[in-house]
Design a protein around this motif. Structure first.
Motif, PDB file in Angstrom:
ATOM      1  N   LEU A  11       0.833  -1.210   0.000  1.00  0.00           N
ATOM      2  CA  LEU A  11       0.000   0.000   0.000  1.00  0.00           C
ATOM      3  C   LEU A  11       0.863   1.254   0.000  1.00  0.00           C
ATOM      4  O   LEU A  11       0.527   2.253  -0.643  1.00  0.00           O
ATOM      5  CB  LEU A  11      -0.937   0.003   1.215  1.00  0.00           C
ATOM      6  CG  LEU A  11      -2.129  -0.942   1.145  1.00  0.00           C
ATOM      7  CD1 LEU A  11      -2.884  -0.957   2.468  1.00  0.00           C
ATOM      8  CD2 LEU A  11      -3.074  -0.537   0.009  1.00  0.00           C
ATOM      9  N   LYS A  12       1.970   1.193   0.721  1.00  0.00           N
ATOM     10  CA  LYS A  12       2.909   2.330   0.720  1.00  0.00           C
ATOM     11  C   LYS A  12       3.451   2.561  -0.681  1.00  0.00           C
ATOM     12  O   LYS A  12       3.544   3.696  -1.156  1.00  0.00           O
ATOM     13  CB  LYS A  12       4.039   2.055   1.704  1.00  0.00           C
ATOM     14  CG  LYS A  12       5.010   3.213   1.860  1.00  0.00           C
ATOM     15  CD  LYS A  12       6.086   2.885   2.899  1.00  0.00           C
ATOM     16  CE  LYS A  12       7.072   4.040   3.044  1.00  0.00           C
ATOM     17  NZ  LYS A  12       8.147   3.710   4.040  1.00  0.00           N
ATOM     18  N   GLN A  15       0.820   4.105  -2.977  1.00  0.00           N
ATOM     19  CA  GLN A  15       0.673   5.556  -2.810  1.00  0.00           C
ATOM     20  C   GLN A  15       1.688   6.305  -3.666  1.00  0.00           C
ATOM     21  O   GLN A  15       1.360   7.328  -4.288  1.00  0.00           O
ATOM     22  CB  GLN A  15       0.851   5.933  -1.338  1.00  0.00           C
ATOM     23  CG  GLN A  15      -0.283   5.461  -0.438  1.00  0.00           C
ATOM     24  CD  GLN A  15      -0.032   5.780   1.020  1.00  0.00           C
ATOM     25  OE1 GLN A  15       1.062   6.179   1.412  1.00  0.00           O
ATOM     26  NE2 GLN A  15      -1.047   5.596   1.851  1.00  0.00           N
ATOM     27  N   VAL A  16       2.901   5.807  -3.701  1.00  0.00           N
ATOM     28  CA  VAL A  16       3.930   6.435  -4.530  1.00  0.00           C
ATOM     29  C   VAL A  16       3.557   6.307  -6.007  1.00  0.00           C
ATOM     30  O   VAL A  16       3.682   7.263  -6.786  1.00  0.00           O
ATOM     31  CB  VAL A  16       5.309   5.785  -4.264  1.00  0.00           C
ATOM     32  CG1 VAL A  16       6.367   6.362  -5.213  1.00  0.00           C
ATOM     33  CG2 VAL A  16       5.721   5.992  -2.810  1.00  0.00           C
ATOM     34  N   VAL A  18       0.550   6.000  -7.353  1.00  0.00           N
ATOM     35  CA  VAL A  18      -0.572   6.896  -7.658  1.00  0.00           C
ATOM     36  C   VAL A  18      -0.095   8.345  -7.753  1.00  0.00           C
ATOM     37  O   VAL A  18      -0.499   9.088  -8.662  1.00  0.00           O
ATOM     38  CB  VAL A  18      -1.682   6.756  -6.593  1.00  0.00           C
ATOM     39  CG1 VAL A  18      -2.730   7.855  -6.752  1.00  0.00           C
ATOM     40  CG2 VAL A  18      -2.346   5.389  -6.695  1.00  0.00           C
ATOM     41  N   THR A  19       0.768   8.762  -6.839  1.00  0.00           N
ATOM     42  CA  THR A  19       1.287  10.136  -6.857  1.00  0.00           C
ATOM     43  C   THR A  19       2.029  10.429  -8.154  1.00  0.00           C
ATOM     44  O   THR A  19       1.795  11.455  -8.811  1.00  0.00           O
ATOM     45  CB  THR A  19       2.234  10.360  -5.659  1.00  0.00           C
ATOM     46  OG1 THR A  19       1.511  10.180  -4.444  1.00  0.00           O
ATOM     47  CG2 THR A  19       2.826  11.774  -5.701  1.00  0.00           C
ATOM     48  N   ASP A 165       8.152   2.438  -5.461  1.00  0.00           N
ATOM     49  CA  ASP A 165       6.764   2.364  -5.895  1.00  0.00           C
ATOM     50  C   ASP A 165       6.233   0.961  -5.637  1.00  0.00           C
ATOM     51  O   ASP A 165       6.864   0.151  -4.953  1.00  0.00           O
ATOM     52  CB  ASP A 165       6.652   2.740  -7.372  1.00  0.00           C
ATOM     53  CG  ASP A 165       7.262   1.697  -8.283  1.00  0.00           C
ATOM     54  OD1 ASP A 165       8.261   1.056  -7.876  1.00  0.00           O
ATOM     55  OD2 ASP A 165       6.750   1.488  -9.396  1.00  0.00           O
ATOM     56  N   ILE A 194      -6.260   0.356  -9.316  1.00  0.00           N
ATOM     57  CA  ILE A 194      -5.951   1.762  -9.622  1.00  0.00           C
ATOM     58  C   ILE A 194      -6.388   2.108 -11.045  1.00  0.00           C
ATOM     59  O   ILE A 194      -6.941   3.183 -11.295  1.00  0.00           O
ATOM     60  CB  ILE A 194      -4.446   2.038  -9.438  1.00  0.00           C
ATOM     61  CG1 ILE A 194      -4.017   1.783  -8.004  1.00  0.00           C
ATOM     62  CG2 ILE A 194      -4.124   3.489  -9.817  1.00  0.00           C
ATOM     63  CD1 ILE A 194      -2.509   1.788  -7.792  1.00  0.00           C
TER      64      ILE A 194
END
Length: 221
Positions: A11-12, A15-16, A18-19, A165, A194
């Motif tokens: 999940l961490k 987040q990268v 998606v950013t 990522d 995503i």
């Protein structure tokens, strides 16, 4: 380790991912419109620069572009951190492919409408933004949706320049646990979820654009 213990690092990493994807899509969209409009400009210098940009980034592999920005560009005194490098490279690639989408959609607007605009003495700028663009942007949405999903998938390559990522986290977990099946299955599902979200958002925007603005009818109409 059990599959639940893989969730936090994955999940961490997501987040990268998606950013980087959202940032590069946003910047890429701006570049796409700028280069796409420049491609059909009567200014040969502007059109030539746009053509060179599009040809360069469409004609070279993303992996080589990433390595060039990360390893070669610093040799001439210009360097970025890994995340910025990933965003910039993906944005430039997305913008190059998007520019052809913009150019194609604008060129597809019927010639008769341009002739009518000239007959009404509208400027080229007014014709572009008030006549051509509102029609063309609707036709751009499906290919832009494809580009957004492709951009998301391309983010997997940024792991090769040390960005933590989703793919990087998956590979790190796999090296520790050797549980390839579980980790890569969860990674595939992560990218798929995503991508579904991206497709849903873009499809929603496309439907709104096709419906057009809704104006309340007058009580006297």
């Amino acid at each position: 380790m059990t599959w639940t213990q893989y969730l936090a690092p994955l999940l961490k990493g997501a987040q990268v991912t998606v950013t980087i994807s959202l940032a590069s899509i946003a910047i890429g969209a701006i570049l796409a419109f700028a280069a796409g409009i420049a491609r059909i400009s009567s200014n040969r210098i502007l059109s030539g620069i746009a053509f060179a940009y599009v040809a360069l980034f469409r004609g070279t592999p993303l992996l080589v572009q990433l390595f060039w920005f990360y390893y070669a560009l610093p040799l001439i005194g210009i360097s970025f951190d890994p995340v910025t490098t990933g965003i910039v490279t993906l944005a430039l690639l997305t913008g190059a492919f998007g520019a052809e989408v913009v150019r194609g959609a604008l060129v597809a607007v019927p010639l008769a409408q341009h002739e009518a605009a000239r007959a009404l003495n509208f400027s080229r700028t007014y014709t572009l933004w008030h006549i051509s663009m509102p029609q063309a942007i609707i036709e751009m949405m499906p290919p832009f949706g494809n580009l957004a999903v492709q951009n998301l998938k391309d983010t997997a390559l940024v792991s090769l320049i040390s960005i933590a990522d989703l793919t990087f986290q998956a590979q790190s977990l796999r090296n520790i646990t050797l549980d390839s099946a579980t980790i890569y299955t969860m990674t595939l599902l992560g990218y798929f979820i995503i991508a579904l979200f991206l497709m849903f958002v873009l499809r929603f925007v496309e439907m709104k654009l096709r419906r057009g603005p809704a104006f309340p009818r007058s009580a006297h109409s």
